[in-house]
Design an enzyme around this catalytic site. Sequence first.
Site: not given
Ligand code: PXP
Length: 393
Positions: A345, A305, A203, A255, A199, A164, A161, A224, A197
């Site tokens: 997550h 998930e 952001r 999330t 949003r 960031h 992901n 996402e 994601h």
């Molecule tokens: N899965 C989902 C559904 C999420 O919302 C996120 C965070 O955006 C992640 C996985 C990844 O989480 P992390 O950034 O804590 O690895």
Amino acid sequence: MPVHCRYSRSIRSHRLNRRLLQQRCDTLLRLLERRTATVSVVFIGDDEMASYNKQYRNKQGPTNVLSFPVIADTTNGFPHPENELGDILISVDTARRESMEQKCGLHHRLTDLIIHGMLHLIGYDHERSESEAELMWNYERQLFQQIQTTRSSSMPFLAINVDHVATIRQARGGVEPDPVLAASLCELAGADGIVVHLREDRRHIQDRDVRLLRQTVKTRLNLEMANVPEIIDLALEVKPDMITLVPEKREELTTEGGLDVLANAKDISRTIARMQEAGIPVSIFIDPDATQVQAALDAGATYVELHTGNYCDARTPEEQEQQYTLIEQVAELAYESGLKVNAGHGLDYRNVHPIAALPFIDELSIGHAVISRAVLVGMENAVREMLTIVRSM
Ligand code: PXP
């Protein structure tokens, strides 16, 4: 093949992962240092088990496992078949009932029974004395742990992901660093997929990122998104390889929990139907909860998930173990219901290994930990390090 697994027709209604069971049996022989031995493991139903139980033990009703060690017959002049350990019969119906009582998955319980049966074949017997019973029980637990952390079916995919990367870009409102470029580096390092994601408050990831990623991602792009009209329209236009529906609150940092599929069943089903028409598989981000799995299935999802946040945030080893067991059980339940299972997550370099070892998980979605490490060691190194852990089973 040293272990011959066979399956009676009467247990067709149980959704068994034969590959996993075969691999667990093979791993067990290896752990017992009996690589060249041969064993037959037969999975049967309660009716067949009851008749064997009556015939060989004069007992009424089914039991969970019966072991028949090979006994040398010297009277007929044939040599003792040194490598043949014997036969194990396992009732899948009984194992299913026991798994429900013990609140574990069916394959977990079947693995317990395979280990138990195999130890009997090599001479352990809990009925001989209390001390032997304890020895056998401890060995069974040790073997189970070793098998469980040896992921024997195929490795999970790793999706990164890159939200960031966009968070840093948005801090200055400029163009760098670019999450699209970061995604390419992740793929070059071996990542199996890219997740973003989009949003509602934009952001981090912007519409432009999603459109460009659609053109550049060569593995799989997972979008996402909240189940809201504006983002649904964009997904239908851009056509990612899959979408993951997540809950979204403006004030949250990330999330916070799984989507309540039960409470939003109608809206979710409608979106899934629209995505299916467009050929886009849908995953739903849920807490590890059996009722949410059923609701996701009823809504027509292809994937769930499982939210690993509580496991990752656990403050004590006991709490973490409890959360891990929950994820294991619900992953198996979802798999058995016909869903594909992803997880994510909060996963990082320290806590990911046991989750990656779970046999029913298709893909891990990891963001924050990898992007944080990339700041220090570079994106490709950060992804490779994570891949090494995920694939080190
Ligand atoms: N899965 C989902 C559904 C999420 O919302 C996120 C965070 O955006 C992640 C996985 C990844 O989480 P992390 O950034 O804590 O690895």
